[in-house]
Design a protein around this motif. Structure first.
Motif, short mmCIF file in Angstrom:
data_model
loop_
_atom_site.label_atom_id
_atom_site.label_comp_id
_atom_site.label_asym_id
_atom_site.label_seq_id
_atom_site.Cartn_x
_atom_site.Cartn_y
_atom_site.Cartn_z
N GLN A 1 -4.75 5.69 -9.87
CA GLN A 1 -3.67 4.75 -10.09
C GLN A 1 -4.11 3.65 -11.05
OE1 GLN A 1 -2.54 2.22 -6.81
NE2 GLN A 1 -0.48 2.00 -7.59
N ILE A 2 -3.29 3.38 -12.03
CA ILE A 2 -3.51 2.31 -12.99
C ILE A 2 -2.32 1.36 -12.88
CG2 ILE A 2 -3.99 1.72 -15.39
CD1 ILE A 2 -6.01 3.73 -14.10
N TYR A 3 -2.59 0.12 -12.49
CA TYR A 3 -1.52 -0.83 -12.24
C TYR A 3 -1.99 -2.22 -12.68
CZ TYR A 3 2.36 -2.89 -9.56
OH TYR A 3 3.49 -3.57 -9.17
N PRO A 4 -2.03 -2.46 -14.00
CA PRO A 4 -2.56 -3.72 -14.49
C PRO A 4 -1.60 -4.89 -14.26
CG PRO A 4 -1.73 -2.43 -16.31
CD PRO A 4 -1.62 -1.58 -15.08
N PRO A 5 -2.13 -6.10 -14.23
CA PRO A 5 -1.27 -7.28 -14.07
C PRO A 5 -0.44 -7.52 -15.33
CG PRO A 5 -3.51 -7.96 -14.52
CD PRO A 5 -3.54 -6.46 -14.35
N LEU A 6 0.66 -8.20 -15.18
CA LEU A 6 1.55 -8.46 -16.32
C LEU A 6 0.94 -9.43 -17.33
CD1 LEU A 6 5.02 -8.69 -14.54
CD2 LEU A 6 4.10 -6.80 -15.88
N VAL A 7 -0.14 -10.08 -16.99
CA VAL A 7 -0.77 -11.02 -17.92
C VAL A 7 -1.88 -10.36 -18.74
CG1 VAL A 7 -0.20 -13.05 -16.55
CG2 VAL A 7 -2.36 -11.83 -16.13
N ILE A 8 -2.09 -9.07 -18.57
CA ILE A 8 -3.15 -8.37 -19.30
C ILE A 8 -2.81 -8.33 -20.79
CG2 ILE A 8 -2.23 -6.03 -19.10
CD1 ILE A 8 -5.16 -5.15 -18.38
N THR A 9 -3.84 -8.40 -21.62
CA THR A 9 -3.65 -8.33 -23.07
C THR A 9 -3.91 -6.91 -23.55
OG1 THR A 9 -5.97 -8.82 -23.58
CG2 THR A 9 -4.47 -10.71 -23.31
N ARG A 10 -3.54 -6.62 -24.79
CA ARG A 10 -3.80 -5.30 -25.37
C ARG A 10 -5.31 -5.04 -25.43
NH1 ARG A 10 -1.69 -0.29 -27.25
NH2 ARG A 10 -3.66 0.75 -27.57
N LEU A 11 -6.07 -6.07 -25.77
CA LEU A 11 -7.52 -5.92 -25.81
C LEU A 11 -8.07 -5.54 -24.43
CD1 LEU A 11 -10.22 -6.16 -27.33
CD2 LEU A 11 -10.21 -8.59 -26.74
N GLU A 12 -7.54 -6.16 -23.40
CA GLU A 12 -7.98 -5.84 -22.04
C GLU A 12 -7.54 -4.44 -21.62
OE1 GLU A 12 -8.16 -10.34 -20.16
OE2 GLU A 12 -6.21 -9.33 -20.33
N LEU A 13 -6.36 -4.00 -22.08
CA LEU A 13 -5.94 -2.62 -21.82
C LEU A 13 -6.89 -1.63 -22.48
CD1 LEU A 13 -2.04 -2.71 -22.16
CD2 LEU A 13 -3.36 -2.24 -20.10
N ASP A 14 -7.31 -1.95 -23.68
CA ASP A 14 -8.26 -1.09 -24.37
C ASP A 14 -9.60 -1.07 -23.62
OD1 ASP A 14 -6.38 -0.45 -26.29
OD2 ASP A 14 -7.10 -1.94 -27.73
N GLU A 15 -10.02 -2.22 -23.09
CA GLU A 15 -11.24 -2.29 -22.30
C GLU A 15 -11.10 -1.45 -21.03
OE1 GLU A 15 -12.03 -6.43 -21.61
OE2 GLU A 15 -12.51 -6.80 -23.71
N LEU A 16 -9.93 -1.50 -20.42
CA LEU A 16 -9.65 -0.69 -19.23
C LEU A 16 -9.80 0.80 -19.56
CD1 LEU A 16 -6.76 -1.19 -16.74
CD2 LEU A 16 -7.10 1.02 -17.78
#
Length: 107
Positions: A77-92
């Motif tokens: 399951q991938i459920y990031p917070p709404l405050v995540i940035t694109r850079l953080e999504l790439d890190e994920l």
């Protein structure tokens, strides 16, 4: 705050960040595109041969800085917070790939 608008933006960004994981040998599917929720499916044939595989990827993901949980059937399951940035999504996504690579090296 426009959380609804942000969720719509993230929906597309999440798909884009996770899509490259489809090329990984352990992954059979990336399910996303309905809100800011996704699942990275570990190949069911591999899971049938080694039911601990999804849990090992989940544990490895934590070692690589990604919190996830194993779903019934072997998805992550991938459920990031709404405050995540694109850079953080790439890190994920990078952390997930590192976790998959780590587990694949021991399969």
């Amino acid at each position: 705050e426009d959380l609804f608008g942000r969720a719509l933006e993230l929906e597309t960004e999440l798909v884009g960040a996770l899509a490259p994981l489809l090329s990984h040998e352990l992954v059979s599917e990336v399910r996303a595109g309905l809100g800011v929720v996704a699942a990275v499916q570990i190949d069911p044939e591999l899971v049938a041969g080694d039911p601990s595989l999804p849990d090992r990827v989940t544990a490895s993901a934590r070692d690589h800085g990604v919190l996830t949980r194993t779903l019934v059937g072997g998805g992550l399951q991938i459920y990031p917070p709404l405050v995540i940035t694109r850079l953080e999504l790439d890190e994920l996504a990078t952390g997930l790939r590192a976790a998959l690579d780590s587990v694949a090296a021991r399969v």
